[in-house]
Design a protein around this motif. Structure first.
Motif, short mmCIF file in Angstrom:
data_model
loop_
_atom_site.label_atom_id
_atom_site.label_comp_id
_atom_site.label_asym_id
_atom_site.label_seq_id
_atom_site.Cartn_x
_atom_site.Cartn_y
_atom_site.Cartn_z
N LEU A 271 53.90 45.39 53.47
CA LEU A 271 54.00 44.08 52.82
C LEU A 271 55.46 43.67 52.70
N LEU A 272 55.91 42.84 53.61
CA LEU A 272 57.31 42.43 53.63
C LEU A 272 57.65 41.50 52.48
N ILE A 423 49.67 38.34 46.37
CA ILE A 423 49.28 37.50 47.48
C ILE A 423 50.35 37.63 48.57
N ILE A 424 49.91 37.89 49.78
CA ILE A 424 50.83 38.21 50.87
C ILE A 424 51.41 36.94 51.49
N LEU A 425 52.73 36.92 51.61
CA LEU A 425 53.42 35.84 52.32
C LEU A 425 53.84 36.27 53.73
N MET A 426 54.08 37.57 53.92
CA MET A 426 54.45 38.08 55.25
C MET A 426 54.22 39.58 55.27
N ARG A 427 53.71 40.09 56.39
CA ARG A 427 53.54 41.53 56.52
C ARG A 427 53.83 41.99 57.94
N TYR A 428 53.96 43.29 58.08
CA TYR A 428 54.44 43.87 59.33
C TYR A 428 53.49 43.60 60.50
N ALA A 429 52.19 43.53 60.26
CA ALA A 429 51.25 43.24 61.35
C ALA A 429 51.58 41.91 62.01
N GLU A 430 51.99 40.93 61.23
CA GLU A 430 52.40 39.65 61.81
C GLU A 430 53.61 39.82 62.73
N ILE A 431 54.55 40.66 62.32
CA ILE A 431 55.75 40.89 63.15
C ILE A 431 55.35 41.43 64.52
#
Length: 588
Positions: A271-272, A423-431
């Motif tokens: 979870l970035l 609540i997630i705004l950015m995570r490593y899977a997206e990267i």
């Protein structure tokens, strides 16, 4: 003293005291939002100012539901409770829509707060402490995030990098290419002063800065802004590649979206950037799961559509129209494991938390019968009234198409009406998927691309990239788009992806079809009652199904759903165009 930039929304912004799950005190403070000259030339002043910027990220698009959760429901992949009254269907996408005004005003308030901090500190920052420089860099990342959200929704928008005098509210729009070029450079500069992983959860770090550059690069490349598609895809790939290896995926996909899982160190690593919530001290809670769950225990107001449901592969890695594992009579079986952690349908068991905080309440979803099975009562299953069917209020039967979201709803440790999961705004899977998509668009199909996608699929328990896809740009494009949908749905990213990929016309060409009608039920479906994804090459490439051959057997809503090319960009709210004659909506 200059007035802070709060474009076309001149009412005062009241900053509230927010509580967060982290034991650190950085984000858990009062936010006075001082504008006094010289205030931001101190480390403490910078800290206070950035805290104010972070606090504005929590703006709601629905009651106690942050914008990132709601945005995917403004595509055909999600449904709101009111038929033909969503921004994503019918005629509600217009300059008078209140949700569009909310989004516009809130994002500009975030940019305004960040601009005040940046402008107030810029002359002194070179002489300030390393910690102060980190706060300053964080303000720049937050500003870039707000402007990216505005550009991705509205296209060309007013753009300011300093506090603005009232008489400057007549500048009209700035071309989106100019804005994204500024943001990319500014984020690269800011990243120098950020750690790879913030010591305090909820603060942005180097990974977030580069992740945001990747988002912007994909946006610029997909729209071929200023005829620089290749340059932007290269920027996206390079930025994402800088993060790859610096963070890792969590072991279990399901842990990402509930309070217990988010406490694990491996989940923290993925979870970035998160919106932080807390049940201790000053409370800051949300009701995301409550709005996505069965009417028997909660409030059903947002739903997945069949378009996303039918995107999930079967466990053999094949699409449902190509896999021998798919059974129309039992569509939730033998699917990508992410299906059961994201969605629930007829016959599935779902669980929530009891009001006294003890054992989870369970029920079997039933979209046909007046009664269904529940647990516990004396620690045993029992039969009782099924409100999903009997209610006249919103439910997956009355307003959805037979499916519920599990994401953020599968919670066994706290009540859905007062959730404190982040609540997630950015995570490593997206990267990983952003890197893969950028490289695919550059037609650089090397092992690094397959490895990035395989890492996401392996965590989910899905087969690796098949041999027939390797070296084929279109087949890899299809796969990475499919992965983004099933991995990242309900995280606000498909809202932009739909526009980047230019698929709005296909997604909105027919009503929202769902599970079988009550007089048909699953028993009435034949083995050939399977969506057709191959009406043409574009539909096949983007996994967009047609239900034409058996639509008369299915539930249906949003009969007036349609698409107009102008819907690629939201209209600027009428309130704003009335105030500034240089802001126009020629397509609306």
């Amino acid at each position: 003293m200059k007035k802070t930039l709060i474009i076309y929304n001149l009412t005062a912004v009241l900053f509230t005291i927010l509580g967060f799950t982290s034991c650190e005190d950085f984000l858990d403070q009062k936010n006075p939002a001082y504008d006094s000259e010289g205030f931001y030339t101190t480390e403490e002043g910078l800290k206070e100012g950035v805290t104010g910027a972070y606090s504005l990220l929590y703006f709601d698009m629905n009651w106690s539901v942050p914008a990132c959760i709601v945005l995917d429901h403004y595509t055909a992949y999600g449904l709101e409770q009111d038929e033909n009254n969503s921004i994503g269907a019918g005629g509600a996408l217009n300059p008078d829509n209140g949700k569009i005004q909310t989004f516009w005003s809130a994002e500009y308030e975030i940019a305004a707060r960040a601009n005040t901090v940046i402008y107030g500190a810029e002359k002194a920052i070179s002489q300030m402490s390393e910690e102060a420089k980190q706060y300053y860099a964080e303000a720049r990342v937050i500003r870039a995030y707000a402007y990216y959200n505005l550009v991705s929704a509205f296209g060309d928008v007013p753009f300011f990098t300093a506090p603005v005098e009232i008489d400057q509210y007549k500048v009209g729009r700035t071309p989106k290419g100019e804005i994204i070029d500024f943001l990319i450079k500014d984020l690269n500069d800011a990243a120098v002063y950020l750690p790879w992983t913030s010591a305090q959860r909820g603060r942005v770090d180097k990974a977030v800065a580069y992740g945001l550059i990747a988002r912007i690069g994909l946006f610029g490349g997909s729209f071929n802004v200023n005829n620089k598609a290749g340059e932007y895809f290269r920027i996206a790939a390079d930025a994402a590649n800088k993060v790859i290896g610096k963070r890792k995926l969590a072991q279990n996909f399901s842990d990402l979206f509930n309070l217990t899982g988010q406490a694990k160190s491996d989940v923290r690593n993925e979870l970035l950037w998160e919106l932080m919530y807390s049940t201790s001290g000053t409370k800051k809670l949300h009701v995301v799961g409550y709005g996505h769950s069965s009417r028997n225990y909660a409030s059903s107001v947002r739903f997945p559509s069949s378009l996303i449901v039918d995107t999930y592969e079967c466990a053999d890695g094949k699409r449902i129209d190509e896999s021998p594992l798919y059974d129309p009579k039992h569509p939730t079986l033998h699917r990508d494991p992410r299906f059961k952690y994201t969605l629930a349908g007829h016959g599935d068991t779902v669980s929530y938390t009891n009001t006294d905080g003890n054992n989870p309440l369970k029920l079997i979803l039933n979209i046909y019968d007046d009664k269904t099975r529940f647990y516990p009562r004396k620690n045993a299953w029992y039969t009782a009234q099924n409100v999903d069917v009997t209610t006249t209020s919103p439910s997956l039967v009355n307003n959805g198409v037979g499916y519920l979201w599990r994401k953020y709803s599968d919670e066994n440790t706290e009540q859905l009406m007062s959730s404190s999961s982040n609540i997630i705004l950015m995570r490593y899977a997206e990267i990983l998927l952003s890197y893969a998509e950028a490289k695919i668009e550059l037609n650089e199909l090397d092992e690094s691309v397959y490895s990035a996608i395989n890492e996401v699929r392996k965590r989910a328990g899905m087969p690796s990239v098949s041999a027939d896809r390797k070296g084929d740009q279109n087949k890899m494009r299809q796969l990475v788009r499919r992965e983004r949908k099933v991995e990242l749905v309900l995280e606000g990213l498909l809202f932009v992806d739909v526009r980047r990929w230019g698929i709005g016309d296909m997604l909105n060409e027919h009503p929202s079809y769902g599970q079988p009608k009550p007089d048909i039920r699953y028993e009435g479906l034949g083995l050939t009652d399977i969506p057709n994804f191959k009406t043409d090459e574009r539909h096949d490439l983007n996994d967009i199904p047609s239900y034409e051959s058996y639509k008369d057997k299915l539930r249906v809503r949003d009969r007036n759903r349609y698409w107009n090319p102008k819907f690629t960009w939201w209209p600027i709210p009428r309130l704003e165009t009335n105030r500034d004659p240089n802001l126009t909506n020629p397509d609306y």
